[in-house]
Design an enzyme around this catalytic site. Sequence first.
Site, PDB file in Angstrom:
ATOM      1  N   HIS A  36       0.844  -1.192   0.000  1.00 51.04           N
ATOM      2  CA  HIS A  36       0.000   0.000   0.000  1.00 51.04           C
ATOM      3  C   HIS A  36       0.887   1.253   0.000  1.00 51.04           C
ATOM      4  CE1 HIS A  36      -2.538  -3.216   1.590  1.00 51.04           C
ATOM      5  NE2 HIS A  36      -3.579  -2.521   1.175  1.00 51.04           N
ATOM      6  N   HIS A 280      -3.882   2.967  -3.984  1.00 54.24           N
ATOM      7  CA  HIS A 280      -4.148   2.614  -2.591  1.00 54.24           C
ATOM      8  C   HIS A 280      -3.474   1.302  -2.219  1.00 54.24           C
ATOM      9  CE1 HIS A 280      -6.486   1.926   1.144  1.00 54.24           C
ATOM     10  NE2 HIS A 280      -6.520   0.679   0.729  1.00 54.24           N
ATOM     11  N   GLU A 437     -19.682  -3.475  22.918  1.00 55.49           N
ATOM     12  CA  GLU A 437     -18.781  -4.594  23.200  1.00 55.49           C
ATOM     13  C   GLU A 437     -17.482  -4.527  22.403  1.00 55.49           C
ATOM     14  OE1 GLU A 437     -22.989  -5.933  24.020  1.00 55.49           O
ATOM     15  OE2 GLU A 437     -21.963  -4.950  22.344  1.00 55.49           O
ATOM     16  N   HIS A 499     -30.156 -15.301  23.118  1.00 49.07           N
ATOM     17  CA  HIS A 499     -29.198 -15.016  24.183  1.00 49.07           C
ATOM     18  C   HIS A 499     -28.495 -16.275  24.692  1.00 49.07           C
ATOM     19  CE1 HIS A 499     -30.952 -11.111  24.062  1.00 49.07           C
ATOM     20  NE2 HIS A 499     -30.409 -10.686  25.187  1.00 49.07           N
TER      21      HIS A 499
END
Length: 704
Positions: A36, A280, A437, A499
Amino acid sequence: MGATVPALNWSDLDRKAVDAVRVLAMDAVEKAGNGHPGTAMSLAPAAYLLFNRVMRHDPTDPHWAGRDRFVLSCGHSSLTLYIQLFLSGYSLSLDDLKSLRQWDSLTPGHPEYGHTSGVEITTGPLGQGIGNAIGMAMSARRERGLFDPDAAPGESPFDHQIYSIASDGDIEEGVSHESSAIASVQKLGNLTVIYDDNQISIEDDTRIAKNEDVGARYAAYGWHVQTVNWSGADPYVEDVDALWDAIQAAKAVTDKPSFIVLKTIIGWPAPKKKNTGKIHGSALGADEIAATKEILGFAPEPFAIDDDIIKYAHQTVERGKAAHAEWDKGFQSWAAGNAERKELFDRLAAKKLPEGWHKALPEFPADEKGLATRAASGKVLEALAPVLPELWGGSADLAESNNTTMKGEPSFIPAEYATKEFPGHEYGRTLHFGIREHGMGSILNGIAVHGGTRPYGGTFLVFSDYMRGSVRLSALMKLPVIFVWTHDSIGLGEDGPTHQPIETVTALRAIVGLDVVRPADANETAWAWRGALEHTDRPTALALSRQNLPTLDRTKYASAEGTLKGGYVLSEASDSNPKVILIASGSEVSIALTAQERLEAEGTPTRVVSMPCQEWFFQQDTAYQQEVLPSGVKARVTVEAGIRMSWDRILGDAGEAVSIEHYGASAPAKILFEQFGFTPDNVVAKANASLARVGEITGHKTGN
């Protein structure tokens, strides 16, 4: 503002050094055949400015505690960092740049923590680095609170800055949003992020998928935002003085994190490929490199950098040594007046626990009614709080459910944001991540890598999937982060299959370098915490129950100390010569013990092995593994309220698994365990099936 900002004194040699960065980036990628180059070329002035003028660092001592930290969030542009390490006088050589992305080189495709001197953290997946930098900034404040809380702002040897360079990809990834929102609440005035706004990604123009005003977004979070527009002029002008002024202004704002939008043209000044997606992530090609070098006034040969440029850039070494020596004076003065805190500093720097610390761990009496292992974990934290000041953490908005709050400890929060429920101050201990999270995971990694403190973070086990990218990087970097994941099975009950993490424990065991511990009772939980804290070279995941589990009578069964070995003989067969072995983890261990009683009553010598941590068990020597699971005993049953997959190595060809191979349901835990076969009767049936398979019994009803 101009009168208060020191002059930059940017010289022709500085400009030549910046152009040398572009040349080295082009040549390194061309030689490697991939990489890159574009971002490294256009960010050359910004990165050189940071390493050569802005940051306090000493290339001869990359681990100096007083250094500023640099995080390259856009890790794919690794040359942005590698070339600065080379020019600044770190241990990277020109030959290392020539070995970009090659076997056994110090310049891998993405910078790797612990592999290359001067690399502060591994930032491969985009967005992680922003969260890591935020974690470092939080850690710097916590450490100041431990070592030197009363010093005036900017006067402590523990005051330093965190700098990060981020790309469009970092900004687009959701993890950066999560952590950036937390940074604003924490008022991290020691953090500056430079956002390379070049509007190019692999798919070329970013407008195909992104149109928000990123600066406005960060202002809305509550960051201090500035814009430096190099691409606004025609022709393009790299106004380094403007960036210098912006960085100095950012340092002056001490009650907000700072965000500098730097508008660049990727791949500048390559005549045909600048400002395109092609530059890029791929080599420029010989013709484009030759044309660019001609524009810059460099020789056409690869890696042809004048010695005077390198010698000039290497002056960073002497400046770094001088800054280090000056810092040492302040540090020694602090140490002379703070003997106890200096002792704590030395212990944390050495990653050592205090003598006899484990004596504070609670011992839980036998109790048939028992205690949820999440609750036991909370009691362990309360007990450790006075003896381990380095231990701190919290939860993704589930403190009461995860039991992650140390009783009586203040929250780590600017006092103005403290609440009635959670009083605290800037040097507090209890962390609050909100319902973020993944951001929590990246921040924990930044905390762990910054210094000697030991962070932990909690949520429900099923939501560990939201933070898996950060957990994997924690394992990759061998960071001693502790993940407290509760509600570990269908045993959480009524919340239902969304869950209930039936596959999650097995999926986590697949992460190389992560220790997954699922304790059977309160005492195994205490020993699990001991194991986690004694391991300083890898992360630990604690999978804890919502429901109460019997606290086993250790006068009847083996000591929970066996937890440290991952698996141990909890209850031996009546004649010490088992015909079948029941291996269980967590809440299912008590089911296996009841099944053992029934099998023994039927005349089948049966051993029960508690296996809280497969990783720790398989780290034991072969003799111990054979002692617990003799290869001659083929009849085996594993019992875990999750999928079977991770138990096959233990089961062998003749074993049977009591597992769940489908999603759960919404009902009380007791009903679910009965309906899905987590009962002593089913364990007995599976044991008989395995015994039949190895020829120990014939004509017996197996239950299959």
